[in-house]
Design a protein around this motif. Structure first.
Motif, short mmCIF file in Angstrom:
data_model
loop_
_atom_site.label_atom_id
_atom_site.label_comp_id
_atom_site.label_asym_id
_atom_site.label_seq_id
_atom_site.Cartn_x
_atom_site.Cartn_y
_atom_site.Cartn_z
N UNK A 102 34.75 7.76 34.96
CA UNK A 102 35.36 6.85 34.22
C UNK A 102 34.35 6.02 33.33
N UNK A 103 33.22 6.40 33.06
CA UNK A 103 32.24 5.74 32.49
C UNK A 103 32.73 5.52 30.86
N UNK A 104 33.38 6.60 30.54
CA UNK A 104 33.99 6.14 28.95
C UNK A 104 34.36 5.03 28.77
N UNK A 105 34.92 4.47 29.82
CA UNK A 105 35.75 2.96 29.63
C UNK A 105 34.65 1.92 29.14
N UNK A 114 32.63 4.17 37.31
CA UNK A 114 32.43 3.48 36.14
C UNK A 114 30.79 3.73 35.75
N UNK A 115 29.90 4.03 36.69
CA UNK A 115 28.70 4.28 36.44
C UNK A 115 28.42 5.25 35.58
N UNK A 143 40.95 -3.41 30.35
CA UNK A 143 40.72 -2.01 30.68
C UNK A 143 40.51 -1.98 31.84
N UNK A 144 39.42 -2.35 32.43
CA UNK A 144 38.84 -2.10 33.69
C UNK A 144 39.84 -2.81 34.79
#
Length: 138
Positions: free
Chosen positions: A23-26, A17-18, A76-77
């Motif tokens: 997955x950073x687009x989330x 997520x960084x 979402x996460x």
């Protein structure tokens, strides 16, 4: 003035997520608060992405990034992290540089869900000795 997304939540990202990772687009609606580190210590395993655990050998603080997200992003996460199956979302203390310590959500692996994967311990550290994924270059 009303708030469209209601409550804001702080989330500590230590893996995909960084910023700049897959997955950073989330986090498109998230506000980046800064580079941060966990106050609690964890152990990490990794395959395609890292997983933290609260117990075991080699417990260390973890480096990451702190974000503020809205309710919809948090939902979402939680889906991405399979909360309740693969991970638990917990509130922990996070050190945010000179800004001090704040509470934030972190995703912690459920040991039984990961035991059969055979992923190896991940021990790469940043310059301050904290677990850091992906490993620093060099």
């Amino acid at each position: 003035m009303s708030e469209d997304h209601h409550t804001m939540h702080r989330v500590f990202a230590y893996g995909t997520l960084k910023r700049g990772l897959k997955n950073h687009h989330l986090m498109a609606r998230a506000r980046f608060l800064g580079l941060a580190a966990s106050v609690p210590h964890y152990r990490m395993i990794a395959g395609d992405y890292p997983v933290l655990f609260e117990q075991g050998a080699g417990l260390l603080p973890v480096s990451g990034e702190l974000f503020e997200v809205d309710d919809a992003t948090l939902v979402e996460l939680d889906k991405l992290e399979s909360v309740g199956t693969l991970y638990d979302r917990k509130t922990v203390a996070i050190a945010l540089g000179d800004a001090g310590v704040t509470d934030a959500f972190i995703y912690i692996g459920r040991p039984a869900a990961w035991a059969s994967r055979g992923w190896l311990p991940f021990t790469a550290r940043d310059a301050d000795g904290r677990l850091h994924w992906p490993a620093p270059a060099g």
